[in-house]
Design a protein around this motif. Sequence first.
Motif, PDB file in Angstrom:
ATOM      1  N   CYS A  38       0.820  -1.211   0.000  1.00 21.76           N
ATOM      2  CA  CYS A  38       0.000   0.000   0.000  1.00 21.76           C
ATOM      3  C   CYS A  38       0.857   1.266   0.000  1.00 21.76           C
ATOM      4  O   CYS A  38       0.332   2.374   0.164  1.00 21.76           O
ATOM      5  CB  CYS A  38      -0.921   0.020   1.223  1.00 21.76           C
ATOM      6  N   ALA A  39       2.149   1.114  -0.163  1.00 26.87           N
ATOM      7  CA  ALA A  39       3.074   2.253  -0.115  1.00 26.87           C
ATOM      8  C   ALA A  39       2.629   3.344  -1.084  1.00 26.87           C
ATOM      9  O   ALA A  39       2.191   3.066  -2.195  1.00 26.87           O
ATOM     10  CB  ALA A  39       4.482   1.799  -0.440  1.00 26.87           C
ATOM     11  N   GLY A  40       2.730   4.582  -0.589  1.00 31.99           N
ATOM     12  CA  GLY A  40       2.375   5.725  -1.409  1.00 31.99           C
ATOM     13  C   GLY A  40       0.936   6.184  -1.271  1.00 31.99           C
ATOM     14  O   GLY A  40       0.530   7.144  -1.923  1.00 31.99           O
ATOM     15  N   THR A  41       0.163   5.523  -0.409  1.00 27.90           N
ATOM     16  CA  THR A  41      -1.246   5.894  -0.279  1.00 27.90           C
ATOM     17  C   THR A  41      -1.516   6.825   0.896  1.00 27.90           C
ATOM     18  O   THR A  41      -2.444   7.621   0.838  1.00 27.90           O
ATOM     19  CB  THR A  41      -2.145   4.648  -0.133  1.00 27.90           C
ATOM     20  N   ASN A  42      -0.711   6.722   1.968  1.00 26.08           N
ATOM     21  CA  ASN A  42      -0.943   7.574   3.134  1.00 26.08           C
ATOM     22  C   ASN A  42       0.373   7.694   3.912  1.00 26.08           C
ATOM     23  O   ASN A  42       0.728   6.807   4.685  1.00 26.08           O
ATOM     24  CB  ASN A  42      -2.044   6.993   4.017  1.00 26.08           C
ATOM     25  N   ALA A  43       1.059   8.797   3.705  1.00 24.14           N
ATOM     26  CA  ALA A  43       2.386   8.983   4.298  1.00 24.14           C
ATOM     27  C   ALA A  43       2.356   8.927   5.825  1.00 24.14           C
ATOM     28  O   ALA A  43       3.260   8.365   6.447  1.00 24.14           O
ATOM     29  CB  ALA A  43       2.993  10.297   3.836  1.00 24.14           C
ATOM     30  N   CYS A  44       1.333   9.485   6.427  1.00 28.34           N
ATOM     31  CA  CYS A  44       1.234   9.503   7.889  1.00 28.34           C
ATOM     32  C   CYS A  44       1.138   8.084   8.450  1.00 28.34           C
ATOM     33  O   CYS A  44       1.865   7.718   9.372  1.00 28.34           O
ATOM     34  CB  CYS A  44       0.042  10.341   8.326  1.00 28.34           C
ATOM     35  N   LEU A  45       0.252   7.279   7.892  1.00 28.70           N
ATOM     36  CA  LEU A  45       0.114   5.895   8.359  1.00 28.70           C
ATOM     37  C   LEU A  45       1.379   5.088   8.058  1.00 28.70           C
ATOM     38  O   LEU A  45       1.798   4.260   8.872  1.00 28.70           O
ATOM     39  CB  LEU A  45      -1.101   5.231   7.715  1.00 28.70           C
ATOM     40  N   GLU A  46       1.985   5.343   6.914  1.00 35.57           N
ATOM     41  CA  GLU A  46       3.206   4.622   6.565  1.00 35.57           C
ATOM     42  C   GLU A  46       4.323   4.906   7.565  1.00 35.57           C
ATOM     43  O   GLU A  46       5.045   3.987   7.962  1.00 35.57           O
ATOM     44  CB  GLU A  46       3.653   4.999   5.156  1.00 35.57           C
ATOM     45  N   ARG A  47       4.466   6.159   7.989  1.00 39.16           N
ATOM     46  CA  ARG A  47       5.488   6.496   8.990  1.00 39.16           C
ATOM     47  C   ARG A  47       5.212   5.788  10.310  1.00 39.16           C
ATOM     48  O   ARG A  47       6.133   5.254  10.941  1.00 39.16           O
ATOM     49  CB  ARG A  47       5.542   8.008   9.208  1.00 39.16           C
ATOM     50  N   GLN A  50       6.061   2.106   9.906  1.00 43.71           N
ATOM     51  CA  GLN A  50       7.509   1.892   9.871  1.00 43.71           C
ATOM     52  C   GLN A  50       8.108   1.958  11.266  1.00 43.71           C
ATOM     53  O   GLN A  50       8.941   1.129  11.635  1.00 43.71           O
ATOM     54  CB  GLN A  50       8.174   2.910   8.943  1.00 43.71           C
ATOM     55  N   THR A  51       7.672   2.934  12.049  1.00 40.77           N
ATOM     56  CA  THR A  51       8.153   3.054  13.427  1.00 40.77           C
ATOM     57  C   THR A  51       7.777   1.817  14.227  1.00 40.77           C
ATOM     58  O   THR A  51       8.593   1.254  14.960  1.00 40.77           O
ATOM     59  CB  THR A  51       7.584   4.321  14.089  1.00 40.77           C
ATOM     60  N   LEU A  52       6.544   1.382  14.075  1.00 47.19           N
ATOM     61  CA  LEU A  52       6.084   0.196  14.790  1.00 47.19           C
ATOM     62  C   LEU A  52       6.895  -1.033  14.385  1.00 47.19           C
ATOM     63  O   LEU A  52       7.357  -1.794  15.240  1.00 47.19           O
ATOM     64  CB  LEU A  52       4.594  -0.027  14.508  1.00 47.19           C
ATOM     65  N   TYR A  53       7.100  -1.226  13.087  1.00 44.56           N
ATOM     66  CA  TYR A  53       7.876  -2.375  12.616  1.00 44.56           C
ATOM     67  C   TYR A  53       9.303  -2.353  13.162  1.00 44.56           C
ATOM     68  O   TYR A  53       9.891  -3.391  13.431  1.00 44.56           O
ATOM     69  CB  TYR A  53       7.903  -2.428  11.090  1.00 44.56           C
ATOM     70  N   GLN A  54       9.856  -1.184  13.340  1.00 43.68           N
ATOM     71  CA  GLN A  54      11.245  -1.067  13.797  1.00 43.68           C
ATOM     72  C   GLN A  54      11.392  -1.185  15.311  1.00 43.68           C
ATOM     73  O   GLN A  54      12.439  -1.620  15.791  1.00 43.68           O
ATOM     74  CB  GLN A  54      11.835   0.267  13.341  1.00 43.68           C
ATOM     75  N   THR A  55      10.369  -0.805  16.074  1.00 46.92           N
ATOM     76  CA  THR A  55      10.554  -0.689  17.522  1.00 46.92           C
ATOM     77  C   THR A  55       9.612  -1.523  18.390  1.00 46.92           C
ATOM     78  O   THR A  55       9.869  -1.663  19.587  1.00 46.92           O
ATOM     79  CB  THR A  55      10.394   0.783  17.957  1.00 46.92           C
ATOM     80  N   ALA A  56       8.552  -2.051  17.832  1.00 46.98           N
ATOM     81  CA  ALA A  56       7.528  -2.703  18.651  1.00 46.98           C
ATOM     82  C   ALA A  56       8.030  -3.990  19.298  1.00 46.98           C
ATOM     83  O   ALA A  56       8.770  -4.767  18.698  1.00 46.98           O
ATOM     84  CB  ALA A  56       6.288  -3.004  17.817  1.00 46.98           C
TER      85      ALA A  56
END
Length: 69
Positions: A38-47, A50-56
């Motif tokens: 879904c990349a490119g559809t909603n920058a806010c949700l993507e950020r 990404q943070t969740l994937y990196q730190t959760a």
Amino acid sequence: MADKLYNLRDLCRALPVGWSVERVQAYYRWAKQVTDRCAGTNACLERQLQTLYQTATFECNGQVYPCLA
């Protein structure tokens, strides 16, 4: 993407009954594949994702694990 973000955050708070470490991490891997498409559809949700994937992390039987391993 918002639904996946909510579901993933919920897994960090509390595991469903009977879910193992491997199952949580497999769900995270699958969810990342879905949201990456879904990349490119909603920058806010993507950020946020990404943070969740990196730190959760999550706790299982007193041990803390990374969600995405």
